[in-house]
Scaffold this active site. Structure first.
Site, PDB file in Angstrom:
ATOM      1  N   HIS A 131       0.833  -1.206   0.000  1.00 39.06           N
ATOM      2  CA  HIS A 131       0.000   0.000   0.000  1.00 39.06           C
ATOM      3  C   HIS A 131       0.864   1.251   0.000  1.00 39.06           C
ATOM      4  CE1 HIS A 131       0.743  -0.457   4.294  1.00 39.06           C
ATOM      5  NE2 HIS A 131       0.134   0.682   4.582  1.00 39.06           N
ATOM      6  N   HIS A 147       1.213   3.984   1.955  1.00 33.45           N
ATOM      7  CA  HIS A 147       1.661   4.788   3.108  1.00 33.45           C
ATOM      8  C   HIS A 147       3.178   4.996   3.093  1.00 33.45           C
ATOM      9  CE1 HIS A 147      -2.163   4.085   5.730  1.00 33.45           C
ATOM     10  NE2 HIS A 147      -2.261   5.136   4.936  1.00 33.45           N
ATOM     11  N   ASP A 171       5.550   5.021   5.236  1.00 28.01           N
ATOM     12  CA  ASP A 171       6.460   4.078   5.895  1.00 28.01           C
ATOM     13  C   ASP A 171       6.522   2.726   5.182  1.00 28.01           C
ATOM     14  OD1 ASP A 171       3.782   3.675   6.793  1.00 28.01           O
ATOM     15  OD2 ASP A 171       4.524   2.494   8.478  1.00 28.01           O
ATOM     16  N   HIS A 172       5.891   2.629   4.006  1.00 28.83           N
ATOM     17  CA  HIS A 172       5.997   1.415   3.179  1.00 28.83           C
ATOM     18  C   HIS A 172       6.596   1.694   1.796  1.00 28.83           C
ATOM     19  CE1 HIS A 172       3.650  -1.336   5.843  1.00 28.83           C
ATOM     20  NE2 HIS A 172       3.340  -0.149   6.359  1.00 28.83           N
ATOM     21  N   HIS A 184      -7.655  -0.704   5.561  1.00 25.52           N
ATOM     22  CA  HIS A 184      -6.612   0.196   6.079  1.00 25.52           C
ATOM     23  C   HIS A 184      -6.414   1.347   5.091  1.00 25.52           C
ATOM     24  CE1 HIS A 184      -2.921   1.362   8.126  1.00 25.52           C
ATOM     25  NE2 HIS A 184      -2.248   1.245   7.002  1.00 25.52           N
ATOM     26  N   ASP A 191      -0.344  -3.869   6.192  1.00 20.38           N
ATOM     27  CA  ASP A 191      -1.031  -3.329   7.373  1.00 20.38           C
ATOM     28  C   ASP A 191      -2.503  -3.736   7.411  1.00 20.38           C
ATOM     29  OD1 ASP A 191       1.362  -2.165   7.948  1.00 20.38           O
ATOM     30  OD2 ASP A 191       0.697  -0.091   7.686  1.00 20.38           O
ATOM     31  N   HIS A 237       4.283  -4.538  10.667  1.00 16.53           N
ATOM     32  CA  HIS A 237       4.733  -3.905  11.921  1.00 16.53           C
ATOM     33  C   HIS A 237       4.838  -4.901  13.066  1.00 16.53           C
ATOM     34  CE1 HIS A 237       4.266   0.360  10.661  1.00 16.53           C
ATOM     35  NE2 HIS A 237       3.325  -0.127   9.879  1.00 16.53           N
TER      36      HIS A 237
HETATM   37 ZN   LIG Z   1      -0.192   1.694   6.501  1.00 13.70          ZN
END
Ligand SMILES: [Zn+2]
Length: 256
Positions: free
Chosen positions: A57, A59, A61-62, A115, A134, A172
């Protein structure tokens, strides 16, 4: 069919980096790109060359490492066609429900909105390997930033339908906090109590609690257990729909 080697490592504060390596063909994929430096270090430790980045996805942090890793390695960035606009540096798009060929191996893109709307899980069926980003966590699930509770429940139900032996890697390390919440809604689940002890021991030594498996999560993850009578009794929701119970579990976790 040759085996794939999976290497999991810590990234950022609580993200996991994961590399998937096919020793026969010599290709290596990073599942998401949380941080270029950490991924480069992991590649150096293993002596692997990065050929692909497979995204779950959009985001930050990915995907933060996308551009730097592409520049350094010429890696091909692969992601969900429906969310391509939000995936930095994307080279190749895959439709949900169809597959991408990674070396000799098929990776199925499973649509898992909730998410985010464009979230996918990456499934290597022959190797019983699943990367859930996530969407599904050990003892938890992702927050509903874009999708509805109903969409997330359907996404989780689709993942729970995979074989019990499916090995699950997540985005995570949230398991210890998730365990505390899980025990609050499923207090009499002995298997969950045992796992919570194991998680405490692992985290005390700073060891990862992942991977997990679909079979284990079905037995102890409250977000997959909205249909279970024990949880329904604890929430006083015996006659409610699965979606309603799931929605309440998600709401309680958001406020835990
Ligand atoms: Zn995420």
């Amino acid at each position: 069919m040759s085996n794939l080697e999976v290497y999991q490592f810590n990234c950022r504060s609580d993200n996991f980096g994961v590399l998937v390596h096919d020793p026969e063909i010599g290709v290596t994929a990073s599942i998401d790109a949380p941080n270029a430096d950490a991924i480069n270090q992991a590649l150096a430790e293993k002596g692997w060359t990065l050929s692909h980045i497979l995204l779950t996805h959009h985001h930050f942090d990915h995907v933060e490492g996308n551009e730097a890793l592409k520049q350094k390695w010429g890696a091909i960035i692969v992601g969900n066609e429906a969310d391509a606009k939000r995936l930095p540096g994307i080279d190749l798009t895959v439709k949900c429900g169809s597959s991408f060929q990674f070396g000799m191996h098929e990776v199925k893109f499973i649509d898992t909105p909730g998410h985010t709307i464009g979230h996918v899980a990456l499934y290597f069926a022959e190797q019983n390997l699943l990367f859930t980003g996530d969407t599904l966590f050990a003892l938890g699930c992702g927050r509903l930033f874009e999708g509805s509770a109903e969409q997330m429940w359907q996404s989780l139900t689709a993942l729970a339908a995979l074989p019990d032996e499916t090995v699950v890697y997540c985005g995570h390390e949230y398991t210890k906090a998730n365990a505390a919440f899980a025990l609050s809604v499923d207090p009499d689940n002995v298997q969950l109590q045992d796992r919570a002890k194991e998680i405490d021991e692992l985290r005390a030594k700073n060891l990862p609690t992942l991977p997990t498996s679909i079979g284990a999560e079905k037995a102890i993850n409250p977000f997959l257990r909205a249909g279970e009578s024990g949880i329904r009794a604890a929430l006083n929701m015996a006659g409610a729909s699965d979606v309603a119970v799931f929605t309440e579990i998600r709401r309680l976790k958001d406020n835990f």
